[in-house]
Scaffold this motif. Structure first.
Motif, PDB file in Angstrom:
ATOM      1  N   GLU A 169       0.851  -1.198   0.000  1.00 45.25           N
ATOM      2  CA  GLU A 169       0.000   0.000   0.000  1.00 45.25           C
ATOM      3  C   GLU A 169       0.883   1.243   0.000  1.00 45.25           C
ATOM      4  O   GLU A 169       1.877   1.314   0.713  1.00 45.25           O
ATOM      5  CB  GLU A 169      -0.897   0.015   1.246  1.00 45.25           C
ATOM      6  CG  GLU A 169      -2.003  -1.020   1.232  1.00 45.25           C
ATOM      7  CD  GLU A 169      -3.104  -0.651   0.248  1.00 45.25           C
ATOM      8  OE1 GLU A 169      -3.131   0.513  -0.187  1.00 45.25           O
ATOM      9  OE2 GLU A 169      -3.915  -1.540  -0.083  1.00 45.25           O
ATOM     10  N   LYS A 170       0.495   2.241  -0.753  1.00 46.85           N
ATOM     11  CA  LYS A 170       1.338   3.435  -0.886  1.00 46.85           C
ATOM     12  C   LYS A 170       0.809   4.645  -0.124  1.00 46.85           C
ATOM     13  O   LYS A 170       1.496   5.664  -0.050  1.00 46.85           O
ATOM     14  CB  LYS A 170       1.483   3.790  -2.371  1.00 46.85           C
ATOM     15  CG  LYS A 170       2.205   2.709  -3.160  1.00 46.85           C
ATOM     16  CD  LYS A 170       2.410   3.115  -4.614  1.00 46.85           C
ATOM     17  CE  LYS A 170       3.149   2.029  -5.393  1.00 46.85           C
ATOM     18  NZ  LYS A 170       3.342   2.402  -6.801  1.00 46.85           N
ATOM     19  N   LYS A 171      -0.390   4.520   0.445  1.00 44.85           N
ATOM     20  CA  LYS A 171      -0.934   5.663   1.175  1.00 44.85           C
ATOM     21  C   LYS A 171      -0.156   5.871   2.458  1.00 44.85           C
ATOM     22  O   LYS A 171       0.026   4.939   3.244  1.00 44.85           O
ATOM     23  CB  LYS A 171      -2.412   5.438   1.477  1.00 44.85           C
ATOM     24  CG  LYS A 171      -3.268   5.435   0.209  1.00 44.85           C
ATOM     25  CD  LYS A 171      -4.746   5.444   0.532  1.00 44.85           C
ATOM     26  CE  LYS A 171      -5.557   5.537  -0.766  1.00 44.85           C
ATOM     27  NZ  LYS A 171      -7.009   5.558  -0.518  1.00 44.85           N
TER      28      LYS A 171
END
Length: 1817
Positions: A371-373
């Motif tokens: 996940e990049k958030k």
């Protein structure tokens, strides 16, 4: 003046104790001067040691003041002052701190601080904290002030802060302003030393007080505080500190001298919070719901609970798995982030307890880093950092390495960053080369990754590793890296700031991960500073009265509050009704639960006299608990009052309802402990009984989850010992409910209880057998669906040994071929699936049998699997298998165990650790012997693998010292061991040197030295030198394993430290003791220590042959060493030194000490009684008479004490002591023999006489004539006192062995043998001649002469008439009484019994299963000197069920007010049954009439449950009395005797008409009963009389009913044993054996109908024992072949009915291979498989041919009334009938009498012509 002159002449110490206060004042003044002059080592100090407390507690205030000054001087100067700290300080707190004089308080405080200065800070602090509970506020204020002064002056290193912080909140709640003020000052002082760590524990105090504290804390200087006063041991520090102060002139330069306070972890100051039970009941449903909002609600509820700073340990597996699913699979990033925060909260709150779940969640978190958030990534980082703090980098290394090769750059980057943060928190010791190498290899791959963020993160991790492990450790891995990157790594290493606070510049600007790396440790290192994390919900706070009033007034009407304390009860009633209505309608969120329940306590509160008002109050509590957020704090407010009212007649039900409601709100496990503790703190027996009844019912409603069994056991034991019968009955009922959940394991807790009480407990357990626990309808279990299962396993406290009692499951049928093929598949995913299935099967079964099919071979292949994850999974399964299988695991050691050793050579550290854990778990179950046998272990050591060698050698170094002996195959390991001594690997060489002395301990120096002959010359010289060194440090040989092997990897244990301890001990032994005073101080404690389950573990070790069995001719050194090792944890160190000293004087000292402490430490003595008795057996072999006499003196006192406490020796204790006591009866010294006789007499009070009999019989075989004579005399006494029942194994066998000694060459032996046989004659009459067997004419003539002389003495002794006022003796048989002049042994026994009875006047039940010694009662009734019972009192049998009070029955006249003394139906039944066995016919018949009245009334017949055997034994005894005594007495009318027979038989007919009572009859009782009834049938005197025929019919009817209604297994076993005994007895009548065989034939005939109710294992065991005594050859040698045919018919019929499965019922036979039975059954089964029906007809035809033949017609024909013999007369003119004819006639008989085929036994009266007629022809 004259008075003054008197005391002025007294010495100073006597003045100080004078009754005149002026004298004491003068004494204190002079003592003060002396104390200031005495040298600190002067012996004069000791004079005042005992009276110094009186200085402090003087009643005169003037004298007390001067006394305090003297005490201060004494404490400051005396070298013995430390010994007075406890008594002086208790006086200071109680008698000085409450004084009004400020000077007295100041001196008292100075005394406390002076005691701290002389190194007694812990005791001072303990006494001062005790003083805080004083009711006098002046005392509390003074104690707080003194604590504050101590902390201020001595600092937090000397004064422990944790107990102070725990009492601070309570001090803030005080009503006294002065106390609260001092508490505030103390809190400020504590804050100076620990700063913000104090905030969390004080978050719950009143907000106003907290605000004031915050204001004061702000004013505290920021500089670190320093101690201003020093202990005596810190005086050099004080000098150095003063010098540096003078030189430096500032505090900053003194940090090395006086360090600031140690950092206090706020976590340690918190109380753990249990959150599992507080989860919403639908938590697991919502967290898997489809709507994300519902999943969010569940997570938010968990997040609120997880904010508690410290969580109680429990089973969080389900919660963690749910969070793992959300993190891994949920697509909503908000929920992922929330789940990560929950996981972090759990990890922070559980700390190390979360480590078990770390390996499950880390891979999921790492994988989720895709996940990049930023918000999600940050939450995941916080979660994984928190998880890391609960485990080690080594445990997570496999998961780390697995994700390093992931294709996603984000995952690789975050994995490297996490690794950076983890290494930053590590140390060189936790980052070894074996771990560093694979990590660096993986990071080096990422250094060249195309993604720059991955490269930078990898370089950051390498730099941090270099900083922690050092350049020398990391540089070899960087050899192939270009110089630019190496320089960058070094720059980062120089700038990294480690967790320890070392200087570091920080990471390069702009490098990703730098900020996270620097911030994460700060977050992880301590508790979070965020206030909400520590904030506790408001309704959990303990509110003060003012706050409660405000909160209650806000929700209740003013009129309601006003009238609560009205003097008019009607107004109070109206107020409570309004209160109740308001609460019922109140919103849950607005309900201040604690305030409401506190309002109920408002005057008159719970002392309310009107029951209507009180009932409403109890209803309000229930409603508040049900509807509001009712916390444990709120519950604590009312619990005491509820318990007080639970026994109230009118309000008890409401109080129970309120308790149940609180249980639902706060969990039953918590409230139950609180309620029971409160109940037993009160003195009201009604409350205690009703509390236990409520708890029993609550357990059924709530279930057993979370119940702390260990806590309840103590309370239940207290209740069982209560004098009130209602409490005992309630406790037994509670145990019955607990039995539903725990099963038979519960009984182990009560093995030490009295036999009578244990019988009641067993009866209650029997009622519960077969019942299943009801499903819970209330509480957390119902709501959460079993979420607390793991917590229950923890809190329940059921020991592992108890769990082993559970039945084991055979899982061989679940190990399918498909499962085995999956485990061996080529595809690793399928192999993993197969292993998962295996693990699931083991988990489901829990406890398994050793049969595993082909699984072991398949699992062995997985241990060498190329996939290391599968190897670890296999090892995990093997650990699971070890726990499930237990000791039966031994058979798999060679197949599966040895391959585990091979895995120890794996290159991966985690795999080796798993293998070592598996190895240890297996050894814990199997022991070491199986592992050392054979060549397998030596072959493993020959492998050239350094990892394997060092692990195996370390493992051997740990386990070999615990072994008592080793197999000879251990010698095979010596050559490989020598090779390891020269191994290239330094660790291998070190481990080999460490284990060398352990090998030598078992094999000896000579053997190992001889083995060096095969070495090369150079190698031999080195090895021999090492052997010489090892011989010097060789440890002493262990007596046995003290404890199970540890399960942690042995590589972490360094065996050299254990071995080097020997040198330290030797050096210490050479030093002189510090002084006599120290030695005496060490002896002040208890001499025995209670080790939980210590005795049981020793018995278990002895049974499993882990320790030597206590059996020897003369004690060898290995026995003494074993005893020494076993006693070490049980006795004081100084006492053990005395016990095993070589000088006998020390032994006497030790015995004197044990005599002094016998009564004070009775429980501890009993806990290690087996060891004490073993030690005294060693003394029996001493030649010193003084020690022997002192030992016998102690043993007399010991057995007298055991008798007083109703203790009974266990079999292990008796077997290890009595044989050696028997040796001493032959001692040459009369004084020794006299004491031994006395001990023998006392032994019968604590050990059954019947079990002592075999020991004495063994003693008669001794070569020592004195011992033979004494043993024979003792045997005579046992028979005289306890009757023939003590003769074991049988009376005939024992009497034959005794009679042999009549021909002994020694005169004393002959005489005692004759006397013993005469005693038997006095007990059983002419039957003695049959019992003793054949004697020579000479011996027989001597015996007859002695019997004649005995008879004359008996007649002479019975000639005098009774004195006036004495009761007339019953007429008895002339041979039934003993001679008037008892033997010396008998007199000694009588004296011992009288002494013990005087010591404890309470009645001691006779020894025996049913507390009724038949032979003793028979002897007492036939003895002229017996106590005579008066006419039986008429009892009110209708009131039997009403509990009334009665003392235990004794043989004494019954008082006229007998009915008023009854304790209950059980006691009444016991007394009436005892009168059934009376020698007086009228008394017996009256008792039988009362029993008959009970049995005929169905409503009260149940009171006989549990008394069946007791009644049948008493009735059998009466039949024996009638047969042997009454029928022989011509003075008694025959009509009375036949009436007695009729009453007895009528009672038994009625009893066997009640099915439940009939099934209670045990095998032994049925055997005796059938024997007695058949004896009546064979009595010619009965047959000749007119009433005899009717009596015979009655007996036949009774036998028929007995065989119908009794337990079929028991009656069939009884008949087999009777047949066996009758064939063994040469004195028995042949007709007796014939009748028993005919009974068996009839039983065989109806086996098809009863086979389902038989326990075949027991029947076949009895047949096996029969065949063992009567092999086929011996059976055929008998005069008749009918026993052989009967046995064959029984076995053939059983085989026909059971089929081949009968071979599965041989489980109770230990030596099946040597048994004729198994071979016979196999032959019969093989025959039946072909011609079953034909064979049956042939067998039955042969039997019935025998029956119907003319020759045997009279022999087997039965004479019964005609109505029982319909259609079964042989047809005239026919010699035989076919079996089918008889079968048809039997069928007609069944229909005629209405008997069903499914009855237990269709017997006797249905077909009395075939084959049984009990009337003699």
């Amino acid at each position: 003046m004259g008075d003054d002159s008197d005391w002025m002449k007294l010495p100073v110490d006597q003045k100080c104790e004078h009754k005149v206060w002026k004298a004491r004042l003068n004494g204190y003044e002079e003592a003060l001067k002396l104390f200031q002059r005495f040298d600190d080592t002067s012996p004069e100090w000791a004079k005042y040691q005992g009276i110094i407390k009186k200085f402090v507690t003087d009643s005169n205030s003037v004298a007390q003041l001067k006394g305090l000054e003297a005490v201060l001087a004494y404490v400051e100067n005396a070298h013995v002052a430390s010994r007075t700290v406890g008594e002086v300080l208790s006086g200071v707190v109680c008698k000085v701190f409450n004084q009004p004089k400020a000077r007295a308080k100041e001196l008292a405080s100075d005394i406390c601080l002076m005691y701290i200065e002389i190194e007694k800070a812990d005791i001072v602090q303990e006494e001062l904290i005790k003083g805080l509970e004083n009711k006098n506020p002046k005392v509390v204020v003074a104690c707080v002030e003194t604590i504050r002064r101590a902390l201020c002056e001595f600092g937090s290193k000397t004064v422990t802060l944790k107990p102070i912080i725990k009492v601070l909140p309570k001090l803030f709640e005080s009503r006294e302003k002065a106390v609260r003020h001092e508490a505030k000052l103390l809190a400020v002082e504590v804050y100076r030393w620990i700063r913000d760590s104090l905030r969390p524990p004080l978050q719950n105090i009143n907000s106003v007080q907290l605000k004031e504290l915050e204001e004061e804390w702000v004013k505290v200087p920021s500089s670190a505080p320093r101690q201003s006063r020093f202990l005596r041991s810190q005086q050099d520090l004080r000098t150095k500190f003063a010098e540096q102060q003078a030189v430096a002139g500032s505090d900053g330069d003194c940090e090395d001298v006086a360090d600031s306070a140690p950092q206090v972890d706020p976590y340690e100051l918190q109380d753990p919070v249990e959150i599992l039970s507080k989860l919403p009941k639908d938590f697991y449903v919502k967290i898997e719901a489809k709507k994300w909002q519902e999943r969010k609600e569940a997570l938010e509820a968990l997040a609120m609970l997880a904010k508690n700073p410290k969580l109680d340990n429990g089973d969080y597996g389900d919660v963690v798995r749910a969070l793992k699913r959300v993190i891994g699979k949920d697509t909503n990033v908000i929920l992922v982030s929330l789940a990560a925060k929950c996981l972090a909260g759990l990890a922070f709150g559980l700390r190390k307890n979360f480590g078990t779940y770390a390996g499950n969640v880390v891979p999921t978190i790492l994988d989720k880093f895709k996940e990049k958030k930023p918000a999600v990534v940050q939450s995941l980082q916080e979660a994984i950092d928190a998880v890391f703090l609960t485990t080690t980098l080594q445990n997570l290394s496999e998961d780390m390495l697995a994700v390093m090769d992931n294709k996603n750059p984000s995952i690789k980057q975050q994995a490297s960053l996490f690794l950076t943060r983890s290494i930053c928190l590590s140390t060189p010791s936790t980052l070894p080369k074996s771990l560093l190498k694979p990590l660096c290899a993986a990071l080096l791959k990422q250094v060249n990754d195309p993604a720059p963020e991955v490269r930078d993160a990898a370089i950051m991790a390498l730099g941090t590793a270099m900083k922690v492990a050092g350049e020398k450790a990391v540089n070899p891995f960087l050899a192939d890296l270009d110089k630019l990157k190496v320089d960058k790594i070094k720059v980062i290493a120089s700038n990294v700031e480690l967790a320890g606070g070392k200087k570091g510049g920080g990471a390069e600007k702009g490098k990703p991960g730098t900020k996270a790396q620097s911030e994460a440790p700060a977050k992880s290192a301590g508790a979070p500073k965020n206030a909400p994390l520590y904030k506790v919900r408001r309704h959990d706070l303990a509110l003060i009265v003012e706050v409660c009033d405000e909160l209650a007034a806000a929700v209740l009407p003013a009129s309601c509050v006003k009238m609560l304390d009205s003097s008019n009860w009607k107004e109070r009633l109206a107020s409570m009704e309004e209160f109740y209505q308001v609460v019922e309608q109140m919103d849950i969120g607005a309900m201040p639960c604690q305030a409401l329940v506190r309002m109920l306590a408002k005057k008159p509160g719970w002392k309310e006299t009107n029951f209507q008002v009180l009932q409403l109050k109890l209803q309000v509590v229930a409603v508040v608990a049900q509807r509001g957020r009712f916390s444990k704090t709120s519950a604590s407010v009312v619990l005491d009052a509820l318990v007080e009212k639970v026994g109230d007649v009118k309000c008890g039900g409401k109080a129970k309802d309120a308790l149940t409601a609180i249980g639902e709100a706060c969990s039953l496990s918590w409230i139950a402990e609180q309620v029971v503790s409160l109940a037993f703190a009160q003195k009201n027996p009604k409350n205690q009984a009703e509390t236990l009844n409520w708890l029993a019912n609550a357990m059924k409603e709530f279930g057993f989850t979370g119940i702390n069994v260990k806590a309840f056991i103590n309370h239940v034991k207290t209740a069982l010992g209560a004098s009130n019968p209602a409490i005992r009955a309630a406790a037994i009922s509670l145990l019955g409910v607990m039995y539903l959940y725990m099963g038979a394991s519960l009984r182990m807790f009560f093995e030490d209880e009295k036999a009578a009480l244990l019988a009641q407990i067993d009866a209650e357990f029997e009622k519960m057998q077969g019942q299943t626990p009801p499903a819970p309808t209330r509480g957390a279990i119902k709501r959460t669906g079993g979420q607390e299962e793991g917590e229950e396993a923890k809190e329940e406290g059921v020991a592992g040994d108890i769990m082993d009692l559970l039945p084991r499951t055979d899982i061989s049928d679940k190990i399918t071929e498909d499962m085995v093929s999956k485990v061996g598949d080529k595809n690793w995913t399928i192999r993993k699936e197969g292993l998962n299935e295996v693990a699931a099967v083991l988990s489901e079964a829990k406890f398994i049998k050793p049969s595993l099919g082909d699984l072991p071979i398949t699992l062995k292949g997985r241990l060498s699997d190329s996939n290391k994850i599968l190897v670890q999974q296999t090892l995990s399964i093997m650990q699971q298998m070890a726990t499930a299988m237990g000791p039966a695991l031994k058979q798999h050691v060679k197949t599966l165990g040895i391959p585990v050793i091979t895995v120890l050579g794996d290159i991966k550290n985690t795999v080796r650790a798993a293998a070592m854990a598996t190895l240890n778990s297996w050894v814990e179950q199997t022991g070491m012997k199986e592992w050392l046998e054979g060549e397998e272990l030596s072959e493993e050591l020959k492998r050239e693998n350094p990892f394997l060698r060092q692990e195996v050698l370390g493992w051997l170094a740990v386990h070999l010292p615990t072994m008592r002996s080793v197999p000879s195959d251990l010698m095979l390991c010596v050559p490989p061991l020598f090779g390891c001594l020269e191994d290239r690997n330094v660790d291998v060489r070190k481990r080999a040197q460490d284990v060398l002395p352990v090998f030598m301990m078992h094999l000896g120096f000579d053997k190992m030295n001889k083995a060096t002959g095969k070495l090369k010359p150079a190698s031999k010289d080195q090895v021999v030198a090492m052997l010489d060194k090892a011989r010097d440090v060789m440890p002493a040989k262990s007596a046995g394993p003290a404890k199970a092997a540890p399960t942690k990897p042995v590589s972490s244990v360094h065996p050299a430290k254990a071995l080097s301890g020997g040198e330290g001990q030797k050096a210490a032994a050479g030093k002189k003791p510090l002084g006599k005073g120290k030695e005496e101080e060490d002896k002040s404690g208890p001499i025995f220590t209670m080790v939980p389950n210590g005795k049981d573990l020793r018995v278990k070790d002895e049974k499993s042959l882990k320790t030597l069995k206590w059996n020897f001719g003369s004690p060898r050194d290995e026995y003494v060493e074993q005893l020494k090792v076993q006693m070490a944890p049980c006795v004081a160190k100084w006492l053990q030194e005395e016990l095993f000293h070589h000088d006998f004087q020390h032994h006497i000292k030790a015995i004197n000490s044990m005599i002094e402490c016998l009564e004070e430490e009775h429980e501890a003595t009993v806990a290690c009684l087996d060891l004490v008795l073993k030690w005294y057996t060693l003394r029996f072999f001493d030649t010193n008479t003084s020690v022997l006499m002192k030992a016998l003196e102690y043993l007399k006192l010991l057995f007298l004490s055991l008798s007083k406490h109703n203790y009974h020796l266990s079999e292990q204790e008796a077997n290890s002591f009595i044989p050696y006591l028997v040796l001493k009866v032959g001692e040459s010294k009369d004084v020794v023999r006299k004491d031994v006789r006395a001990i023998m007499g006392m032994l019968c009070k604590v050990y059954p006489a019947s079990r002592m009999f075999p020991f004495l019989m063994e003693g008669t075989k001794s070569k020592n004539s004195k011992q033979r004579a004494e043993c024979l005399e003792e045997l005579g006494c046992l028979i005289g006192f306890y009757g023939m029942s003590v003769c074991q194994p049988t009376a005939a066998k024992s009497l034959k062995e005794i009679a042999v000694h009549i021909g002994d060459r020694d005169t004393s032996v002959r005489n005692t043998a004759l006397n013993t046989v005469v005693t038997v004659y006095n007990v059983c009459g002419e039957q003695v001649y049959k019992l003793i067997g054949h004697l020579s004419e000479k011996d027989m003539s001597m015996l007859e002469e002695r019997i004649k002389r005995s008879a004359k003495k008996t007649l002479a002794s019975t000639a005098p008439t009774p004195k006036q006022g004495e009761e007339k003796a019953l007429p008895t048989h002339p041979n039934a009484s003993l001679p008037q002049k008892p033997s010396n042994r008998a007199q000694i026994r009588l004296n011992a019994l009288v002494q013990s009875q005087q010591a404890e006047p309470s009645h001691v039940c006779p020894v025996g299963e049913f507390h009724l010694d038949l032979d003793l009662l028979e002897q007492l009734e036939s003895d002229q000197t017996s106590v005579v019972l008066p006419d039986l009192v008429k009892h009110k049998l209708g009131d039997l069920l009403d509990p009334v009070i009665i003392p235990e029955p004794k043989l004494r006249p019954v008082p006229t007010h007998f009915d008023e003394l009854h304790a209950g139906p059980s006691s009444t039944i016991n007394l009436v049954i005892s009168q059934v066995a009376s020698g007086d016919i009228n008394t017996s018949m009256k008792a039988l009439a009362q029993i008959d009245e009970v049995l005929r009334q169905e409503s009260i017949a149940e009171v006989m449950v549990g008394h069946t055997d007791q009644f049948l034994i008493a009735t059998s005894l009466q039949l024996r009395l009638a047969h042997s005594t009454h029928m022989a007495d011509t003075r008694l009318p025959r009509e009375d005797i036949f009436k007695l027979y009729s009453c007895a038989i009528g009672n038994m007919l009625t009893l066997f008409g009640v099915a439940r009572l009939a099934r209670e009859a045990s095998m032994g009782v049925l055997k005796d009963l059938v024997q007695g009834l058949v004896t009546v049938l064979l009595d010619p005197r009965i047959e000749e009389s007119q009433e005899g025929q009717q009596l015979i019919r009655s007996v036949n009817m009774l036998l028929r009913r007995l065989f119908e209604a009794s337990d079929q297994t028991n009656i069939l076993s009884a008949l087999l044993v009777l047949l066996q005994d009758s064939l063994l007895s040469s004195a028995g009548s042949p007709k007796f054996s014939e009748l028993i065989m005919k009974c068996l034939w009839r039983m065989i005939k109806f086996l098809p109908d009863t086979i389902s109710s038989l326990t075949l294992d027991k029947i076949l065991l009895d047949v096996h024992n029969f065949m063992k005594l009567f092999p086929k050859g011996r059976l055929r040698k008998l005069k008749t072949d009918m026993p052989h045919r009967t046995l064959q018919t029984l076995l053939h019929t059983l085989c026909r009915l059971a089929g081949p499965t009968i071979l599965d019922h041989l489980s109770l036979i230990e030596d099946k291979s040597e048994s004729e039975l198994e071979a016979h059954l196999k032959r019969v089964v093989n025959l039946f498989t072909g011609s079953l029906s034909l064979m049956t007809d042939e067998v039955l035809g042969e039997i019935f041919k025998k029956i119907s033949s003319k020759e045997n017609s009279k022999e087997v024909r039965f004479r019964f009334p005609c109505n029982y013999c319909v259609g079964l007369e042989p047809t005239p003119g026919r010699d035989e009938l076919r079996p089918s004819v008889y079968q048809e006639r039997l069928k007609i008989l069944r229909q005629l009498h209405g008997l069903e085929n499914n009855n237990k036994v269709q017997y006797l009266q249905e077909g009395m012509q075939i084959p049984v007629n009990f009337a003699a022809d």
